[in-house]
Design a protein around this motif. Structure first.
Motif, PDB file in Angstrom:
ATOM      1  N   LEU A  24       0.842  -1.198   0.000  1.00  0.00           N
ATOM      2  CA  LEU A  24       0.000   0.000   0.000  1.00  0.00           C
ATOM      3  C   LEU A  24       0.877   1.249   0.000  1.00  0.00           C
ATOM      4  O   LEU A  24       1.850   1.336   0.759  1.00  0.00           O
ATOM      5  CB  LEU A  24      -0.918  -0.022   1.221  1.00  0.00           C
ATOM      6  N   ASP A  25       0.521   2.194  -0.849  1.00  0.00           N
ATOM      7  CA  ASP A  25       1.260   3.456  -0.967  1.00  0.00           C
ATOM      8  C   ASP A  25       0.282   4.613  -0.768  1.00  0.00           C
ATOM      9  O   ASP A  25      -0.815   4.618  -1.341  1.00  0.00           O
ATOM     10  CB  ASP A  25       1.910   3.545  -2.350  1.00  0.00           C
ATOM     11  N   LEU A  26       0.696   5.583   0.048  1.00  0.00           N
ATOM     12  CA  LEU A  26      -0.169   6.717   0.375  1.00  0.00           C
ATOM     13  C   LEU A  26       0.466   8.026  -0.071  1.00  0.00           C
ATOM     14  O   LEU A  26       1.657   8.248   0.160  1.00  0.00           O
ATOM     15  CB  LEU A  26      -0.408   6.798   1.886  1.00  0.00           C
ATOM     16  N   SER A  27      -0.323   8.876  -0.699  1.00  0.00           N
ATOM     17  CA  SER A  27       0.062  10.264  -0.903  1.00  0.00           C
ATOM     18  C   SER A  27      -0.996  11.124  -0.207  1.00  0.00           C
ATOM     19  O   SER A  27      -1.899  10.603   0.445  1.00  0.00           O
ATOM     20  CB  SER A  27       0.127  10.601  -2.398  1.00  0.00           C
ATOM     21  N   ASP A  28      -0.902  12.429  -0.332  1.00  0.00           N
ATOM     22  CA  ASP A  28      -1.896  13.291   0.305  1.00  0.00           C
ATOM     23  C   ASP A  28      -3.278  13.128  -0.313  1.00  0.00           C
ATOM     24  O   ASP A  28      -4.283  13.414   0.339  1.00  0.00           O
ATOM     25  CB  ASP A  28      -1.469  14.759   0.193  1.00  0.00           C
ATOM     26  N   LEU A  29      -3.329  12.670  -1.566  1.00  0.00           N
ATOM     27  CA  LEU A  29      -4.601  12.639  -2.296  1.00  0.00           C
ATOM     28  C   LEU A  29      -5.083  11.239  -2.671  1.00  0.00           C
ATOM     29  O   LEU A  29      -6.286  11.024  -2.820  1.00  0.00           O
ATOM     30  CB  LEU A  29      -4.486  13.481  -3.583  1.00  0.00           C
ATOM     31  N   VAL A  30      -4.165  10.301  -2.820  1.00  0.00           N
ATOM     32  CA  VAL A  30      -4.516   9.007  -3.420  1.00  0.00           C
ATOM     33  C   VAL A  30      -3.906   7.864  -2.625  1.00  0.00           C
ATOM     34  O   VAL A  30      -2.792   7.975  -2.108  1.00  0.00           O
ATOM     35  CB  VAL A  30      -4.023   8.940  -4.888  1.00  0.00           C
ATOM     36  N   ALA A  53     -11.278  13.900   1.646  1.00  0.00           N
ATOM     37  CA  ALA A  53     -10.702  15.249   1.692  1.00  0.00           C
ATOM     38  C   ALA A  53     -10.132  15.563   3.074  1.00  0.00           C
ATOM     39  O   ALA A  53     -10.713  15.194   4.099  1.00  0.00           O
ATOM     40  CB  ALA A  53     -11.762  16.277   1.308  1.00  0.00           C
ATOM     41  N   ALA A  54      -8.977  16.222   3.067  1.00  0.00           N
ATOM     42  CA  ALA A  54      -8.356  16.770   4.283  1.00  0.00           C
ATOM     43  C   ALA A  54      -8.032  15.709   5.332  1.00  0.00           C
ATOM     44  O   ALA A  54      -8.085  15.981   6.521  1.00  0.00           O
ATOM     45  CB  ALA A  54      -9.242  17.856   4.894  1.00  0.00           C
ATOM     46  N   THR A  55      -7.713  14.493   4.888  1.00  0.00           N
ATOM     47  CA  THR A  55      -7.303  13.461   5.856  1.00  0.00           C
ATOM     48  C   THR A  55      -5.786  13.339   5.948  1.00  0.00           C
ATOM     49  O   THR A  55      -5.268  12.795   6.922  1.00  0.00           O
ATOM     50  CB  THR A  55      -7.898  12.090   5.490  1.00  0.00           C
ATOM     51  N   CYS A  56      -5.073  13.839   4.934  1.00  0.00           N
ATOM     52  CA  CYS A  56      -3.621  13.729   4.927  1.00  0.00           C
ATOM     53  C   CYS A  56      -3.041  14.949   4.219  1.00  0.00           C
ATOM     54  O   CYS A  56      -3.542  15.362   3.170  1.00  0.00           O
ATOM     55  CB  CYS A  56      -3.198  12.438   4.211  1.00  0.00           C
ATOM     56  N   ARG A  57      -1.997  15.518   4.796  1.00  0.00           N
ATOM     57  CA  ARG A  57      -1.361  16.682   4.168  1.00  0.00           C
ATOM     58  C   ARG A  57       0.121  16.709   4.542  1.00  0.00           C
ATOM     59  O   ARG A  57       0.482  16.565   5.702  1.00  0.00           O
ATOM     60  CB  ARG A  57      -2.024  17.992   4.618  1.00  0.00           C
ATOM     61  N   GLY A  58       0.963  16.874   3.538  1.00  0.00           N
ATOM     62  CA  GLY A  58       2.393  16.920   3.782  1.00  0.00           C
ATOM     63  C   GLY A  58       2.939  15.662   4.419  1.00  0.00           C
ATOM     64  O   GLY A  58       3.903  15.706   5.183  1.00  0.00           O
ATOM     65  N   GLY A  59       2.326  14.517   4.103  1.00  0.00           N
ATOM     66  CA  GLY A  59       2.768  13.253   4.676  1.00  0.00           C
ATOM     67  C   GLY A  59       2.291  13.003   6.085  1.00  0.00           C
ATOM     68  O   GLY A  59       2.688  12.021   6.717  1.00  0.00           O
ATOM     69  N   ARG A  60       1.415  13.879   6.613  1.00  0.00           N
ATOM     70  CA  ARG A  60       0.902  13.738   7.980  1.00  0.00           C
ATOM     71  C   ARG A  60      -0.582  13.388   7.957  1.00  0.00           C
ATOM     72  O   ARG A  60      -1.364  14.034   7.251  1.00  0.00           O
ATOM     73  CB  ARG A  60       1.069  15.051   8.761  1.00  0.00           C
ATOM     74  N   PRO A  61      -0.995  12.387   8.735  1.00  0.00           N
ATOM     75  CA  PRO A  61      -2.438  12.109   8.853  1.00  0.00           C
ATOM     76  C   PRO A  61      -3.099  13.182   9.716  1.00  0.00           C
ATOM     77  O   PRO A  61      -2.730  13.371  10.878  1.00  0.00           O
ATOM     78  CB  PRO A  61      -2.474  10.733   9.539  1.00  0.00           C
ATOM     79  N   LEU A  62      -4.055  13.887   9.134  1.00  0.00           N
ATOM     80  CA  LEU A  62      -4.733  14.956   9.865  1.00  0.00           C
ATOM     81  C   LEU A  62      -5.924  14.423  10.652  1.00  0.00           C
ATOM     82  O   LEU A  62      -6.285  14.989  11.688  1.00  0.00           O
ATOM     83  CB  LEU A  62      -5.195  16.044   8.895  1.00  0.00           C
ATOM     84  N   GLN A  63      -6.541  13.369  10.146  1.00  0.00           N
ATOM     85  CA  GLN A  63      -7.697  12.757  10.811  1.00  0.00           C
ATOM     86  C   GLN A  63      -7.425  11.252  10.908  1.00  0.00           C
ATOM     87  O   GLN A  63      -7.808  10.485  10.025  1.00  0.00           O
ATOM     88  CB  GLN A  63      -8.973  13.032  10.026  1.00  0.00           C
ATOM     89  N   THR A  64      -6.765  10.859  11.977  1.00  0.00           N
ATOM     90  CA  THR A  64      -6.328   9.465  12.085  1.00  0.00           C
ATOM     91  C   THR A  64      -7.506   8.491  12.082  1.00  0.00           C
ATOM     92  O   THR A  64      -7.446   7.435  11.451  1.00  0.00           O
ATOM     93  CB  THR A  64      -5.493   9.257  13.362  1.00  0.00           C
ATOM     94  N   GLU A  65      -8.577   8.839  12.776  1.00  0.00           N
ATOM     95  CA  GLU A  65      -9.721   7.916  12.852  1.00  0.00           C
ATOM     96  C   GLU A  65     -10.385   7.759  11.493  1.00  0.00           C
ATOM     97  O   GLU A  65     -10.677   6.634  11.051  1.00  0.00           O
ATOM     98  CB  GLU A  65     -10.729   8.407  13.887  1.00  0.00           C
ATOM     99  N   ALA A  66     -10.624   8.882  10.802  1.00  0.00           N
ATOM    100  CA  ALA A  66     -11.278   8.815   9.491  1.00  0.00           C
ATOM    101  C   ALA A  66     -10.399   8.069   8.487  1.00  0.00           C
ATOM    102  O   ALA A  66     -10.897   7.246   7.702  1.00  0.00           O
ATOM    103  CB  ALA A  66     -11.578  10.220   8.989  1.00  0.00           C
TER     104      ALA A  66
END
Length: 303
Positions: A24-30, A53-66
């Motif tokens: 699994l690979d994660l970016s801010d959008l995909v 939307a707005a769950t990840c930005r700059g490699g950081r999870p903004l909403q860990t639960e979501a």
């Protein structure tokens, strides 16, 4: 009833002893994921889905639960919630440095049993945005040029946040690999085949940017994010290659292999290839969703 129960218990035991592996690979959008094939099986198509939307930005999870719920639901929908998961950590979250080890240039034969602990004791200036005691490190031996160690680092709290995401997802986490390391492993054949005097540059498309990584003699040399419009990318790319040739004591026309990890939007790729200061080759990821997933697959022993 007894037979059905035995079959259910066997299926559970089998999934634990011989788990399906998913990368699994994660970016801010995909999110891009793929099931690794078992012996003599074809490679499945990757799953490519946009992140909420707005769950990840700059490699950081903004909403860990979501984000955790989203990943868990996705794997459940593909019937792979019990799979052993290997994950690429986003590049903006990770840092890597090539250096001599220890700093006094001791021979590789003196490799310490706990290099990460010794790194903290030596307290080298790695140019990281956090103190050494606030980071998680891995140190691995490499051989090439004047370098014999590769240090990868991530801020400890950020790593804890990502671990919480996958804990919420309810998955079996096998390994976390920095994107830079996954790209390097995915590119290993090309790096080994390149002459020791040749620079190998990799361009990775990102939203409104290109990430440039450069290796020489199989060792990471340089990383930079090229931002702005395409014409600005070209100018920045030309300046980077000119600087690297100078830094490495190469002639102005010294050999460089330039690789594009993934295709760009219609028209952009042609313009990039036409304006590029070096011939540009589009990489084949070998059926994997991207180069990072190919790298993870190779780490897992797949082909």
């Amino acid at each position: 009833m007894v037979v059905a129960r035995l079959q259910e218990e066997w299926q559970t035991l089998r999934s634990e002893l011989f788990p399906t592996k998913v990368v699994l690979d994660l970016s801010d959008l995909v999110l891009t994921a793929q099931r690794l094939p078992k012996a003599n099986q074809p490679l499945d198509a990757p799953w490519i889905v946009p992140l909420p939307a707005a769950t990840c930005r700059g490699g950081r999870p903004l909403q860990t639960e979501a984000l955790g719920d989203f990943i868990g639901d996705l794997l459940l929908s593909y019937g792979e919630i019990k799979a052993l998961l290997s994950v690429v950590l986003p590049a903006p979250a990770c840092y890597w440095r090539a250096l001599q080890w220890p700093l006094a240039a001791s021979p590789l034969a003196a490799w310490p049993p706990e290099p990460a602990r010794q790194l903290r004791e030596l307290q080298p200036d790695l140019g990281l945005p956090f103190a050494l005691e606030q980071g998680w490190f891995d140190v691995m031996p490499v051989q090439g040029g004047d370098v014999d160690a590769l240090v990868v680092a991530i801020e400890r709290q950020l790593l804890a946040d990502w671990l919480e995401v996958f804990n919420i997802a309810g998955v079996r986490l096998g390994r976390l690999v920095p994107a830079q390391v996954a790209w390097m492993v995915g590119l290993q054949e090309r790096l080994l085949a390149a002459n020791s005097t040749t620079l190998v540059g990799l361009l990775l498309p990102e939203p409104q940017a290109l990430r440039l990584l450069v290796w020489r003699d199989g060792v990471p040399l340089y990383e930079r994010l090229l931002s702005g419009e395409l014409e600005q990318w070209l100018g920045q790319l030309e300046a980077c290659l000119r600087f690297l040739r100078w830094q490495q004591g190469m002639q102005a026309t010294g050999p460089i292999e330039l690789l594009l990890a993934a295709g760009l939007a219609a028209g952009q790729q042609e313009r990039l290839q036409l304006g590029c200061p070096q011939p540009l080759e589009l990489l084949d990821s070998g059926g994997y969703g991207n180069l990072a997933l190919r790298g993870l697959a190779l780490l897992e022993g797949a082909r």
